[in-house]
Design a protein around this motif. Structure first.
Motif, PDB file in Angstrom:
ATOM      1  N   ASN A 151      52.823 -10.225 -39.563  1.00 51.16           N
ATOM      2  CA  ASN A 151      53.617 -11.361 -39.081  1.00 51.16           C
ATOM      3  C   ASN A 151      55.087 -10.950 -39.084  1.00 51.16           C
ATOM      4  OD1 ASN A 151      54.555 -13.894 -38.362  1.00 51.16           O
ATOM      5  ND2 ASN A 151      54.358 -14.731 -40.450  1.00 51.16           N
ATOM      6  N   LEU A 152      55.493 -10.250 -38.006  1.00 48.65           N
ATOM      7  CA  LEU A 152      56.811  -9.613 -37.982  1.00 48.65           C
ATOM      8  C   LEU A 152      57.848 -10.394 -37.164  1.00 48.65           C
ATOM      9  CD1 LEU A 152      55.631  -5.922 -37.406  1.00 48.65           C
ATOM     10  CD2 LEU A 152      55.882  -7.155 -39.562  1.00 48.65           C
ATOM     11  N   GLU A 153      57.433 -11.511 -36.586  1.00 48.53           N
ATOM     12  CA  GLU A 153      58.348 -12.252 -35.705  1.00 48.53           C
ATOM     13  C   GLU A 153      59.600 -12.731 -36.428  1.00 48.53           C
ATOM     14  OE1 GLU A 153      55.169 -12.927 -36.050  1.00 48.53           O
ATOM     15  OE2 GLU A 153      54.251 -12.395 -34.127  1.00 48.53           O
ATOM     16  N   THR A 154      59.423 -13.141 -37.682  1.00 48.64           N
ATOM     17  CA  THR A 154      60.560 -13.703 -38.438  1.00 48.64           C
ATOM     18  C   THR A 154      61.124 -12.715 -39.452  1.00 48.64           C
ATOM     19  OG1 THR A 154      59.072 -14.661 -40.112  1.00 48.64           O
ATOM     20  CG2 THR A 154      59.629 -16.043 -38.195  1.00 48.64           C
ATOM     21  N   VAL A 177      64.937 -11.459 -43.724  1.00 45.88           N
ATOM     22  CA  VAL A 177      65.820 -10.514 -44.418  1.00 45.88           C
ATOM     23  C   VAL A 177      67.241 -11.070 -44.482  1.00 45.88           C
ATOM     24  CG1 VAL A 177      66.923  -8.246 -44.257  1.00 45.88           C
ATOM     25  CG2 VAL A 177      64.451  -8.452 -43.922  1.00 45.88           C
ATOM     26  N   ASN A 178      67.740 -11.572 -43.372  1.00 48.66           N
ATOM     27  CA  ASN A 178      69.101 -12.134 -43.351  1.00 48.66           C
ATOM     28  C   ASN A 178      69.227 -13.324 -44.289  1.00 48.66           C
ATOM     29  OD1 ASN A 178      70.140 -10.281 -41.495  1.00 48.66           O
ATOM     30  ND2 ASN A 178      69.429 -11.480 -39.733  1.00 48.66           N
ATOM     31  N   LEU A 179      68.186 -14.153 -44.327  1.00 48.27           N
ATOM     32  CA  LEU A 179      68.207 -15.307 -45.235  1.00 48.27           C
ATOM     33  C   LEU A 179      68.198 -14.844 -46.693  1.00 48.27           C
ATOM     34  CD1 LEU A 179      68.148 -18.375 -45.509  1.00 48.27           C
ATOM     35  CD2 LEU A 179      65.642 -18.265 -45.407  1.00 48.27           C
ATOM     36  N   SER A 180      67.400 -13.811 -46.980  1.00 48.02           N
ATOM     37  CA  SER A 180      67.352 -13.264 -48.344  1.00 48.02           C
ATOM     38  C   SER A 180      68.724 -12.765 -48.777  1.00 48.02           C
ATOM     39  CB  SER A 180      66.345 -12.113 -48.415  1.00 48.02           C
ATOM     40  OG  SER A 180      65.038 -12.571 -48.212  1.00 48.02           O
ATOM     41  N   GLN A 182      71.138   1.631 -43.519  1.00 45.54           N
ATOM     42  CA  GLN A 182      69.739   2.039 -43.556  1.00 45.54           C
ATOM     43  C   GLN A 182      68.814   0.837 -43.328  1.00 45.54           C
ATOM     44  OE1 GLN A 182      68.492   5.006 -43.742  1.00 45.54           O
ATOM     45  NE2 GLN A 182      70.079   6.329 -44.513  1.00 45.54           N
ATOM     46  N   ALA A 183      69.134  -0.299 -43.944  1.00 41.45           N
ATOM     47  CA  ALA A 183      68.297  -1.489 -43.780  1.00 41.45           C
ATOM     48  C   ALA A 183      68.277  -1.947 -42.322  1.00 41.45           C
ATOM     49  CB  ALA A 183      68.786  -2.612 -44.688  1.00 41.45           C
ATOM     50  N   ARG A 218      65.360  -2.361 -37.312  1.00 44.95           N
ATOM     51  CA  ARG A 218      65.410  -2.248 -35.853  1.00 44.95           C
ATOM     52  C   ARG A 218      64.212  -1.435 -35.336  1.00 44.95           C
ATOM     53  NH1 ARG A 218      70.532  -1.117 -35.758  1.00 44.95           N
ATOM     54  NH2 ARG A 218      70.219   1.134 -35.764  1.00 44.95           N
ATOM     55  N   GLU A 219      63.821  -0.421 -36.102  1.00 44.82           N
ATOM     56  CA  GLU A 219      62.730   0.459 -35.683  1.00 44.82           C
ATOM     57  C   GLU A 219      61.355  -0.075 -36.064  1.00 44.82           C
ATOM     58  OE1 GLU A 219      63.678   4.035 -37.719  1.00 44.82           O
ATOM     59  OE2 GLU A 219      65.332   4.596 -36.397  1.00 44.82           O
TER      60      GLU A 219
END
Length: 453
Positions: free
Chosen positions: A305-308, A313-316, A434-435, A440-441
């Protein structure tokens, strides 16, 4: 917005027991210290030397279990009991293998270790007595720590907390009896503290395994786990070994920092000693949030489930900054009352505490940011990248700079302590870069590679 609230609520539910667990782990050693204290400085020193040897080894095991936690989280996210069983068995085999190696190391080289760490021959018998028993903790925690990692991966972080709350009083009562005796039993001193800890750790291990048997959402099967176990162990170990190496690099770095701090004036060193336990305890809450974020991200990877993923990550990161700001505020309050917590010291010591206060108040904001990025990278399977960043910033830059400041420049406590903050600041750019790069990849193929199916 509701998804954000659900994500935050889920992570907070996991994070606070993880933080309390970390504090209680420190409390186990504090219990032994308090109970041994009446026996005198010699017994305390003997226990301190022996526990230092085992604590380093337990730290490596804990680091491996933390790495297994991400592997197990992905397995839980996949919903495949076979993969959960296989990952759990791999984690147990790896951790127990390391435990057996350390156990053999202590058994075979106990006396050279004792003589290396202490030149006081009067302490040798007590060190030997404590070490000969406490080494069995390595075998018990080899199973317990991986079991705790599985509970955390399932989001059931309260069960490990309950195991600590159950065993701490048992440890205290049994250790007190074995140390001091009762009635016709005279007690066995330092060895009693070690035996009491082993007894409590054994109960904790049994409790965790029994509870694991009745977890409905994870039906572990030894028969399923055996299929393709060799490949799983190899890939599992390849991912988590840099985490153990990272722990060793950081632990040895802390030891180097402590040595350099001892070269400062006594009052300045005393100030660092006073404030460090408080800061370490407060930092556990930031680490706990970062770890819970890594668990959630790993579960998402496991379920493909990679859509979010980017949004999570940004929310974390945002929430980690908020938690870090709260810890910085608590550190500020601590700075106002630290003199009252440690009364009766010289004005020079209190001046040193006031001098470093702005630095340790700022530290949580920087450390929180780098910690959550490190956990994100580990969740993505990039454990080597985290190791490389920590090794370069600490051992190539910070430690040599600190040594130069202390041994050559004879710098003040402010500039010496500032180097630890500088080290954390150095990690910001590479961790963030790096994150972002690996996020992105990251795609379904990358997620599949991490499943070790």
């Amino acid at each position: 917005m509701s998804n954000h609230r659900s994500y935050i609520k889920k992570n907070i539910k996991m994070a606070w027991p993880i933080a309390i667990n970390a504090l209680l782990m420190q409390g186990m050693l504090m219990i032994d210290t308090l109970l041994i204290s009446p026996l005198g400085e010699g017994s305390l020193a003997a226990m301190g030397i022996a526990s230092a040897i085992v604590s380093l080894m337990l730290g490596v095991q804990n680091a491996l279990a933390n790495g297994s936690q991400n592997v197990l989280s992905r397995a839980v996210g996949s919903g495949k009991n076979q993969l959960v069983s296989k990952s759990y068995l791999s984690g147990i085999i790896i951790n127990l293998s390391v435990a057996v190696f350390f156990f053999a190391l202590i058994s075979l080289f106990k006396w050279p270790l004792i003589k290396l760490l202490s030149h006081e021959s009067s302490l040798y018998s007590d060190i030997d007595a404590y070490l000969s028993i406490i080494k069995y903790a390595l075998l018990l925690t080899g199973i317990s720590q991986v079991s705790i990692a599985l509970y955390n991966a399932m989001g059931k972080t309260k069960l490990p907390l309950l195991s600590y709350l159950l065993t701490m009083p048992i440890n205290a009562v049994v250790s007190y009896y074995l140390i001091n005796g009762l009635g016709s039993f005279a007690g066995i001193g330092v060895a009693g503290a070690a035996l009491g800890s082993i007894f409590a750790l054994g109960i904790r291990m049994v409790f965790l395994l029994v509870c694991l048997k009745y977890q409905r959402n994870s039906l572990l099967s030894l028969a399923l786990a055996k299929q393709g176990i060799r490949r799983n162990i190899a890939l599992h170990f390849k991912e988590i070994s840099p985490i153990a190496a990272n722990m060793m690099v950081l632990a040895m770095g802390l030891a180097a920092y402590r040595f350099l701090y001892t070269q400062l004036p006594t009052e300045a060193y005393a100030a660092v000693v006073m404030v460090t336990p408080w800061l370490s305890s407060l930092a556990q809450f930031v680490v706990a949030w970062a770890v819970s974020s890594a668990i959630t991200i790993s579960q998402a990877i496991g379920s493909n489930n990679l859509e979010t993923l980017d949004a999570d990550v940004n929310l974390s990161i945002k929430v980690t900054i908020a938690v870090s700001a709260i810890i910085a505020l608590v550190s500020f309050v601590l700075s106002l009352f630290i003199d009252d917590i440690y009364p009766g010291h010289s004005d020079t010591t209190y001046q040193a505490l006031a001098t470093i206060a702005p630095l340790y108040i700022l530290m949580p904001l920087i450390q929180g940011y780098t910690t959550v990025h490190g956990q994100v990278l580990r969740a993505l399977g990039k454990t080597t990248a985290v190791f490389n960043i920590n090794f370069v910033t600490r051992w190539v830059i910070a430690i040599p700079l600190c040594a130069f400041a202390v041994l050559v420049l004879d710098a003040s406590i402010f500039w010496v302590y500032a180097i630890t903050v500088f080290e954390q600041a150095l990690k910001i750019v590479p961790m963030r870069h790096q994150a972002k790069k690996f996020l992105r990849e990251f795609d379904s193929n990358k997620a599949k590679e991490l499943m070790y199916d």
